[in-house]
Design a protein around this motif. Structure first.
Motif, short mmCIF file in Angstrom:
data_model
loop_
_atom_site.label_atom_id
_atom_site.label_comp_id
_atom_site.label_asym_id
_atom_site.label_seq_id
_atom_site.Cartn_x
_atom_site.Cartn_y
_atom_site.Cartn_z
N PHE A 134 84.96 73.67 1.49
CA PHE A 134 86.02 72.97 2.20
C PHE A 134 85.47 72.47 3.52
O PHE A 134 84.65 73.16 4.14
CB PHE A 134 87.20 73.92 2.45
CG PHE A 134 88.54 73.25 2.42
CD1 PHE A 134 89.14 72.94 1.22
CD2 PHE A 134 89.18 72.90 3.60
CE1 PHE A 134 90.38 72.31 1.20
CE2 PHE A 134 90.40 72.27 3.59
CZ PHE A 134 91.01 71.97 2.38
N PRO A 135 85.86 71.28 3.97
CA PRO A 135 85.34 70.76 5.23
C PRO A 135 85.61 71.74 6.39
O PRO A 135 86.75 72.13 6.62
CB PRO A 135 86.10 69.44 5.42
CG PRO A 135 86.46 69.02 4.03
CD PRO A 135 86.74 70.30 3.29
N ALA A 136 84.57 72.10 7.09
CA ALA A 136 84.67 73.15 8.11
C ALA A 136 85.60 72.77 9.26
O ALA A 136 86.28 73.63 9.84
CB ALA A 136 83.28 73.49 8.65
N HIS A 137 85.65 71.48 9.60
CA HIS A 137 86.44 71.08 10.76
C HIS A 137 87.94 71.24 10.52
O HIS A 137 88.73 71.26 11.47
CB HIS A 137 86.14 69.63 11.15
CG HIS A 137 86.72 68.62 10.21
ND1 HIS A 137 86.11 68.26 9.03
CD2 HIS A 137 87.86 67.88 10.27
CE1 HIS A 137 86.84 67.35 8.42
NE2 HIS A 137 87.91 67.10 9.15
N ALA A 138 88.35 71.37 9.24
CA ALA A 138 89.76 71.43 8.91
C ALA A 138 90.24 72.84 8.59
O ALA A 138 91.31 73.01 8.03
CB ALA A 138 90.05 70.50 7.72
N THR A 139 89.45 73.86 8.93
CA THR A 139 89.82 75.25 8.62
C THR A 139 89.62 76.16 9.81
O THR A 139 88.72 75.95 10.63
CB THR A 139 88.96 75.79 7.46
OG1 THR A 139 87.60 75.88 7.89
CG2 THR A 139 89.03 74.89 6.24
N GLY A 140 90.45 77.19 9.88
CA GLY A 140 90.23 78.23 10.88
C GLY A 140 88.90 78.92 10.65
O GLY A 140 88.19 79.26 11.60
N LEU A 141 88.55 79.14 9.37
CA LEU A 141 87.26 79.75 9.06
C LEU A 141 86.11 78.93 9.63
O LEU A 141 85.17 79.46 10.21
CB LEU A 141 87.09 79.89 7.55
CG LEU A 141 87.69 81.13 6.89
CD1 LEU A 141 87.74 80.95 5.39
CD2 LEU A 141 86.92 82.38 7.27
N GLY A 142 86.18 77.61 9.43
CA GLY A 142 85.12 76.74 9.93
C GLY A 142 84.98 76.83 11.44
O GLY A 142 83.86 76.92 11.97
N LYS A 143 86.10 76.80 12.14
CA LYS A 143 86.06 76.87 13.60
C LYS A 143 85.51 78.22 14.06
O LYS A 143 84.73 78.28 15.02
CB LYS A 143 87.45 76.61 14.19
CG LYS A 143 87.85 75.14 14.11
CD LYS A 143 89.22 74.89 14.68
CE LYS A 143 90.31 75.06 13.67
NZ LYS A 143 91.64 74.66 14.18
N ALA A 144 85.89 79.30 13.37
CA ALA A 144 85.34 80.62 13.71
C ALA A 144 83.85 80.67 13.46
O ALA A 144 83.08 81.21 14.26
CB ALA A 144 86.06 81.71 12.91
#
Length: 249
Positions: A134-144
């Motif tokens: 999943f695109p990292a910029h669109a997820t809480g996981l990506g931001k973490a």
């Protein structure tokens, strides 16, 4: 990923390593030069360097194979997936307490790669099982997962200022993403309010190695109508789970 940041020597080394992994102790320098269309002088220097680093080894017939250093690195790659077993054991009580799904993921380029999921019994679920990207910029996981990256590293991951919007709530610019990542680093967790999937929110926290670098991240996702009532408990539980999964911390 933007090709302007490519390092040609690494591309050549990667091509050599792929060939040697498929057919060990088969190829000599001259054979590799022909197969890969790399000049002998360039390839000689490359092979000498790889051999010095023990990424490759050479036998008495002057043929090459993958070396011991890559074996060690490969072992480190697979050891990190022992984390998934610990995650399943430790995330189960969190899921039961919150009655919401809990995920484990790592960063791969500009994407989040989901490694494991402990699913709640809700009939409505995000598609976030093992192997899903999943695109990292669109997820809480990506931001973490990006919370300890420098700005230049993030600019390399996202070379364009405008970012694709998955929903009307998705972060649309790199500058806005940088601000969210700074906030995640300061808070120790990140959130996603319908940014990746309409109707879903999540909170995520990073799993750190003893030296402080990031190994992976965990998150709890839930339908938006559960968010206001559960976000504080979910944030507390996910931060605690990330700490329990952080080796040596």
């Amino acid at each position: 990923m933007d090709q302007k940041y490519n390092v040609p020597a690494l591309d050549r080394a990667n091509a050599v390593l792929k060939m040697l992994s498929e057919q060990p102790y088969t190829w000599k320098l001259s054979d590799l030069s022909k197969q890969l269309d790399i000049s002998k002088s360039t390839l000689f220097s490359l092979l000498q360097t790889l051999e010095r680093l023990q990424w490759i080894s050479r036998d008495r017939h002057e043929t090459y194979a993958i070396g011991s250093a890559l074996g060690q690195l490969g072992g480190a790659f697979f050891r990190q997936f022992n984390l998934t077993e610990d995650f399943k054991r430790l995330a189960e009580p969190v899921m039961l307490k919150l009655k919401e799904s809990v995920q484990l993921a790592m960063l791969e380029g500009g994407d989040v790669l989901y490694l494991a999921k402990v699913a709640a019994s809700s009939p409505v679920q995000m598609v976030s099982g093992p192997g899903v990207r999943f695109p990292a910029h669109a997820t809480g996981l990506g931001k973490a997962l990006m919370s300890n990256l420098g700005e230049e590293e993030i600019r390399q991951l996202f070379p364009q200022e405008l970012l694709p919007k998955l929903t009307m709530h998705s972060i649309g610019t790199r500058e806005a993403l940088l601000q969210e990542i700074r906030q995640a680093n300061e808070n120790g967790y990140a959130t996603d309010i319908q940014e990746g999937v309409m109707g879903f929110c999540c909170v995520a926290a990073p799993i750190r190695r003893p030296d402080g670098t990031l190994l992976a991240a965990v998150s709890c996702s839930m339908p938006i109508h559960h968010w206001e009532g559960k976000k504080e408990d979910a944030t507390r539980e996910i931060i605690a789970l990330a700490r329990r999964l952080s080796p040596g911390i």
